[in-house]
Design an enzyme around this catalytic site. Structure first.
Site, PDB file in Angstrom:
ATOM      1  N   ASP A   1      14.366   2.309  10.286  1.00 26.72           N
ATOM      2  CA  ASP A   1      13.635   2.369  11.465  1.00 26.72           C
ATOM      3  C   ASP A   1      12.818   3.222  11.800  1.00 26.72           C
ATOM      4  OD1 ASP A   1      12.896   1.805  14.354  1.00 26.72           O
ATOM      5  OD2 ASP A   1      12.602  -0.399  12.413  1.00 26.72           O
TER       6      ASP A   1
ATOM      7  N   VAL B   1       1.090  -0.794   0.326  1.00 22.44           N
ATOM      8  CA  VAL B   1      -0.246   0.287  -0.024  1.00 22.44           C
ATOM      9  C   VAL B   1       0.709   1.148   0.144  1.00 22.44           C
ATOM     10  CG1 VAL B   1      -1.887   1.192   1.401  1.00 22.44           C
ATOM     11  CG2 VAL B   1      -2.341  -0.770   1.119  1.00 22.44           C
TER      12      VAL B   1
ATOM     13  N   TYR C   1      -3.014  -7.105  16.815  1.00 22.70           N
ATOM     14  CA  TYR C   1      -2.997  -6.568  15.761  1.00 22.70           C
ATOM     15  C   TYR C   1      -3.503  -4.828  15.143  1.00 22.70           C
ATOM     16  CZ  TYR C   1      -3.337  -4.324  11.014  1.00 22.70           C
ATOM     17  OH  TYR C   1      -3.621  -4.085   9.735  1.00 22.70           O
TER      18      TYR C   1
ATOM     19  N   LEU D   1      -6.115 -12.958   0.710  1.00 23.53           N
ATOM     20  CA  LEU D   1      -6.759 -14.845   0.492  1.00 23.53           C
ATOM     21  C   LEU D   1      -6.856 -14.311  -1.195  1.00 23.53           C
ATOM     22  CD1 LEU D   1      -8.173 -16.554   0.985  1.00 23.53           C
ATOM     23  CD2 LEU D   1     -10.081 -14.210   0.731  1.00 23.53           C
TER      24      LEU D   1
ATOM     25  N   ASN E   1     -10.715  -4.288   3.171  1.00 21.79           N
ATOM     26  CA  ASN E   1      -9.366  -5.828   2.475  1.00 21.79           C
ATOM     27  C   ASN E   1      -8.943  -4.812   1.142  1.00 21.79           C
ATOM     28  OD1 ASN E   1     -10.266  -7.740   4.682  1.00 21.79           O
ATOM     29  ND2 ASN E   1     -10.336  -9.754   3.471  1.00 21.79           N
TER      30      ASN E   1
ATOM     31  N   ARG F   1     -15.573 -10.120   3.536  1.00 21.79           N
ATOM     32  CA  ARG F   1     -15.351  -9.185   3.675  1.00 21.79           C
ATOM     33  C   ARG F   1     -14.972  -8.141   2.805  1.00 21.79           C
ATOM     34  NH1 ARG F   1     -14.506 -10.674   8.165  1.00 21.79           N
ATOM     35  NH2 ARG F   1     -12.732 -11.313   8.935  1.00 21.79           N
TER      36      ARG F   1
ATOM     37  N   PHE G   1       3.991  -3.859  11.634  1.00 22.38           N
ATOM     38  CA  PHE G   1       3.258  -4.860  11.671  1.00 22.38           C
ATOM     39  C   PHE G   1       1.854  -5.216  11.601  1.00 22.38           C
ATOM     40  CE2 PHE G   1       7.366  -5.773  13.667  1.00 22.38           C
ATOM     41  CZ  PHE G   1       7.792  -5.887  12.041  1.00 22.38           C
TER      42      PHE G   1
ATOM     43  N   ASN H   1       6.522  -2.437  17.961  1.00 23.72           N
ATOM     44  CA  ASN H   1       6.873  -1.516  16.558  1.00 23.72           C
ATOM     45  C   ASN H   1       5.636  -1.338  16.184  1.00 23.72           C
ATOM     46  OD1 ASN H   1       7.986  -1.456  13.502  1.00 23.72           O
ATOM     47  ND2 ASN H   1       6.198  -2.187  13.260  1.00 23.72           N
TER      48      ASN H   1
END
Length: 322
Positions: A53, A14, A139, A186, A168, A217, A74, A90
């Site tokens: 980073d 993205v 997450y 997927l 998604n 989704r 992540f 992170n």
């Protein structure tokens, strides 16, 4: 008017597409990525690249930047369940350091890559921004924590911020497409079956309370998503934190997506039913009314077959180059 923007995580899927859109709009782009999950090839031509980073963003951020677009997180739901500390460290700790660097440099505009996972198992669909936020995995919880952090930063220090909660994301744009390693999304996983790289696609649970028993989704084309980020930069106002969902308002089940890939590619796609994955809500479909109203966003690539076709073309191109 052109500007200069730092894109954290801009070597990822993205982030790379958004960086490309920024360049096409005439902006100067600096990509910051540690290449943990991103790819050097994912940085679009024309962008400056810094391997580093987000905790060290202060080394490169200065008053010449007009804003930051933040994708350096992540994002594996399953991994977050077994390694939650990695996600807090992170996604939350890294963003806190980034916000500090922005404050120090006087950079007061931010677009944040948030997620539908902040909502957890929704009470109603389509999901609106005022829905309760009850993440079902670390997450989603880490992204929600960052959203709260940004709200405080805006109120206390005049940051103008927009959080975009994706559903998604799929498809491809130009030279940019999905190439995660390992792959977890997927559509590219099903395309690996079509390529012969994978014997079958795993369907994680067929006993959900949905029409065919598989998860539903909301799929959005990555180019539509990128358009929203450029609009969000214009919409950011000092002292305000705007949160908008990004989706098409229509859901497709896992089995509907598999059937669409069969139709687009002409390949049989064998299925293997596997147990449910922890933290997977049954249905996630967005209301994008706020993004339409507040950003002026109008997605134009909502057709699932078109999204799959773009992804299939990119997948074949990468295979030819290898």
């Amino acid at each position: 008017m052109s500007g200069k923007y730092l894109v954290t995580g801009g070597a990822g899927y993205v982030g790379g597409v958004v960086a490309q859109h920024l360049l096409e709009a005439g902006h100067e782009v600096v990509v910051l990525d540690n290449l943990t999950t991103g790819f050097r090839e994912g940085v679009p031509a024309g962008a400056s690249f810094v391997e580093g980073d987000i905790r060290d963003a202060g080394k490169w951020l200065d008053g010449s930047f007009d804003g930051v677009l933040h994708f350096a997180a992540f994002s594996q739901v399953g991994e977050s369940v077994v390694k939650p500390e990695k996600y807090w460290d992170n996604n939350v700790g890294g963003t806190m350091a980034l916000l500090g660097a922005m404050r120090e440099a006087g950079v007061r505009r931010l677009v944040f890559s948030s997620t539908a996972a902040t909502y957890g198992e929704p009470e109603q669909v389509p999901i609106v921004e005022s829905a309760p936020t009850r993440p079902t995995n670390p997450y989603g919880a880490s992204k929600l924590a960052v959203d709260h952090m940004i709200t405080g930063e805006a109120a206390a220090h005049g940051l103008g911020a927009v959080s975009l909660r994706y559903f998604n994301v799929a498809g491809a744009y130009g030279e940019q497409g999905e190439r995660h390693d390992p792959e977890s999304h997927l559509i590219p996983l099903i395309l690996q079956v079509a390529q012969g790289k994978r014997e079958a696609i795993s369907v994680f649970g067929e006993d959900y309370p949905t029409p065919d028993g598989t998860c539903v989704r909301d799929y959005i084309h990555v180019a539509d998503l990128a358009d929203a980020h450029l609009l969000a930069l214009k919409a950011a106002r000092s002292g305000e934190h705007l949160i908008c969902n990004l989706g098409n308002g229509e859901g497709f089940s896992v089995r509907q997506v598999i059937e669409t890939v069969r139709q687009v590619t002409g390949h049989p796609i064998p299925e293997v039913v596997a147990p449910r994955r922890g933290g997977d809500p049954a249905t996630l479909v967005a209301s994008a009314a706020a993004a339409r109203e507040k950003l002026g966003w109008n997605p134009s690539r909502a057709d699932l077959a078109g999204i799959v076709a773009d992804a299939w073309e990119f997948t074949q191109k990468i295979a030819r180059e290898q």
